[in-house]
Design an enzyme around this catalytic site. Structure first.
Site, PDB file in Angstrom:
ATOM      1  N   MET A  90      33.649   5.697  20.684  1.00 13.26           N
ATOM      2  CA  MET A  90      33.013   7.023  20.596  1.00 13.26           C
ATOM      3  C   MET A  90      32.433   7.372  19.207  1.00 13.26           C
ATOM      4  O   MET A  90      32.235   8.365  18.623  1.00 13.26           O
ATOM      5  CB  MET A  90      33.953   8.227  20.782  1.00 13.26           C
ATOM      6  CG  MET A  90      34.307   8.405  22.439  1.00 13.26           C
ATOM      7  SD  MET A  90      32.951   8.119  23.398  1.00 13.26           S
ATOM      8  CE  MET A  90      32.119   9.667  23.407  1.00 13.26           C
ATOM      9  N   HIS A 109      26.065   2.175  28.761  1.00 15.95           N
ATOM     10  CA  HIS A 109      25.794   3.395  28.980  1.00 15.95           C
ATOM     11  C   HIS A 109      25.585   3.969  30.245  1.00 15.95           C
ATOM     12  O   HIS A 109      24.893   2.887  31.154  1.00 15.95           O
ATOM     13  CB  HIS A 109      24.359   3.638  28.154  1.00 15.95           C
ATOM     14  CG  HIS A 109      24.082   5.112  28.120  1.00 15.95           C
ATOM     15  ND1 HIS A 109      24.692   6.092  27.304  1.00 15.95           N
ATOM     16  CD2 HIS A 109      22.951   6.131  28.737  1.00 15.95           C
ATOM     17  CE1 HIS A 109      24.273   7.262  27.477  1.00 15.95           C
ATOM     18  NE2 HIS A 109      23.265   7.333  28.206  1.00 15.95           N
TER      19      HIS A 109
HETATM   20  C1  GRF Z   1      31.748   4.855  30.405  1.00 16.78           C
HETATM   21  O1  GRF Z   1      31.106   5.479  31.111  1.00 16.78           O
HETATM   22  C2  GRF Z   1      30.733   4.285  29.462  1.00 16.78           C
HETATM   23  O2  GRF Z   1      29.514   3.821  30.242  1.00 16.78           O
HETATM   24  C3  GRF Z   1      30.588   5.045  28.160  1.00 16.78           C
HETATM   25  O3  GRF Z   1      31.820   5.452  28.262  1.00 16.78           O
HETATM   26  C4  GRF Z   1      32.581   5.346  29.224  1.00 16.78           C
HETATM   27  C5  GRF Z   1      33.615   4.837  29.031  1.00 16.78           C
HETATM   28  O4  GRF Z   1      34.649   5.136  30.175  1.00 16.78           O
HETATM   29  N1  GRF Z   1      29.775   4.377  27.110  1.00 16.78           N
HETATM   30  P1  GRF Z   1      35.749   4.183  30.307  1.00 16.78           P
HETATM   31  O5  GRF Z   1      36.729   4.581  29.067  1.00 16.78           O
HETATM   32  O6  GRF Z   1      35.591   2.619  30.091  1.00 16.78           O
HETATM   33  O7  GRF Z   1      36.517   4.549  31.652  1.00 16.78           O
END
Ligand code: GRF
Length: 202
Positions: A90, A109
Site C-alpha cells: 500500500m 490491480h
Molecule cells: C488485490 O486486490 C490487488 O489487486 C491489490 O491489492 C489487493 C491485495 O489483496 N493490489 P491480497 O492482500 O493479495 O489478498
C-alpha cells in the site's frame, strides 16, 4: 534460478497463491524474501508458514522515505533479488527506487487499467456501473497504476452481482493470472518496447 521478493501490506491472498504456484512449480523460481510494512498484515503468516525470509520494515521507523527504501534495498541486495512482486503493497515506491529496479517490479490491480486506478478499483468499477471490469498485471513505473501492461483479463458484472460477489470473482482471477505473469517474467518471455509488452511464445 531467479530470486523473487514479494511486497505486501495486508491480507496476502495473492501472496498465498504465489507461494502455492512456486510449490507446485507453476512458477520456477525461488521465493527469497517477503517485504512487509505492516506488522499486522495477514500475509506475514503465509511467509512464516512457508519459511520465507521476512523483512518487516515500518515507514514510521524512518524519518524519510529515502531511509525507509534504503533499508528495503539492503534486504533486496542481500537476497540478490531479480524480481519484485507487489501484492497489495500500500505504498508508492519513489522514482529513484523504481529506476533502480526498472522493468523488474510488477504489480496487480483489480480493474482494467487505465480505468479505476487507486486502492478501491473493485468498488469504483462496481459503483460506476460498468458491465465489464477485470484484472491487470503491469510493470511499475513512477506513476500509480500506470506502467506497461503485461496481462489483462476481463470479468463480467452481472445484474445479480453484489460488491462481495464481484470481489470474489476478481480475487479468483487474480490468483490465476498473477502466477502466470510471474512465470512469463521468470522464463524471460516479456519484451517491453515503450508501453507495449510482447510475450514471446517460444
Ligand atoms: C488485490 O486486490 C490487488 O489487486 C491489490 O491489492 C489487493 C491485495 O489483496 N493490489 P491480497 O492482500 O493479495 O489478498
Amino acid at each position: 534460478m531467479k530470486n523473487i521478493a514479494v511486497f505486501a501490506s495486508g491480507r496476502g491472498s495473492n501472496f498465498a497463491a504465489i507461494i502455492q504456484a512456486v510449490k507446485n512449480k507453476r512458477i520456477k523460481a525461488n521465493l527469497a524474501l517477503f517485504v512487509c510494512d505492516n506488522p499486522h498484515a495477514g500475509a506475514i503468516n503465509y511467509a512464516k508458514k512457508a519459511g520465507i525470509k521476512i523483512a518487516l520494515v515500518k515507514r514510521e521507523d524512518f524519518i524519510s522515505k529515502d531511509g525507509f527504501e534504503a533499508e528495503i534495498t539492503e534486504y533486496l541486495k542481500q537476497a540478490k533479488i531479480d524480481l519484485i512482486v507487489l501484492a497489495g503493497f500500500m505504498r508508492m515506491l519513489s522514482a529513484g527506487f523504481v529506476r533502480e529496479y526498472k522493468n523488474r517490479i510488477i504489480n496487480i490491480h483489480p480493474a482494467l487499467l487505465p480505468s479505476f486506478k487507486g486502492s478501491e478499483g473493485i468498488r469504483d468499477a462496481f459503483e460506476y456501473g460498468v458491465k465489464v471490469t477485470g484484472v491487470t498485471v503491469h510493470f511499475v513505473d513512477e506513476r500509480m497504476d500506470h506502467g506497461p501492461i503485461i496481462l489483462q483479463e476481463a470479468v463480467k458484472i452481472e445484474e445479480k452481482d453484489t460488491l462481495e460477489s464481484l470481489e470474489a470473482k476478481i480475487h479468483k482471477l487474480e490468483h490465476k493470472i498473477y502466477p502466470k505473469a510471474i512465470q512469463l517474467f521468470v522464463l524471460g518471455k516479456l519484451k517491453t518496447k515503450g508501453r507495449r509488452v510482447g510475450i514471446s511464445i517460444r
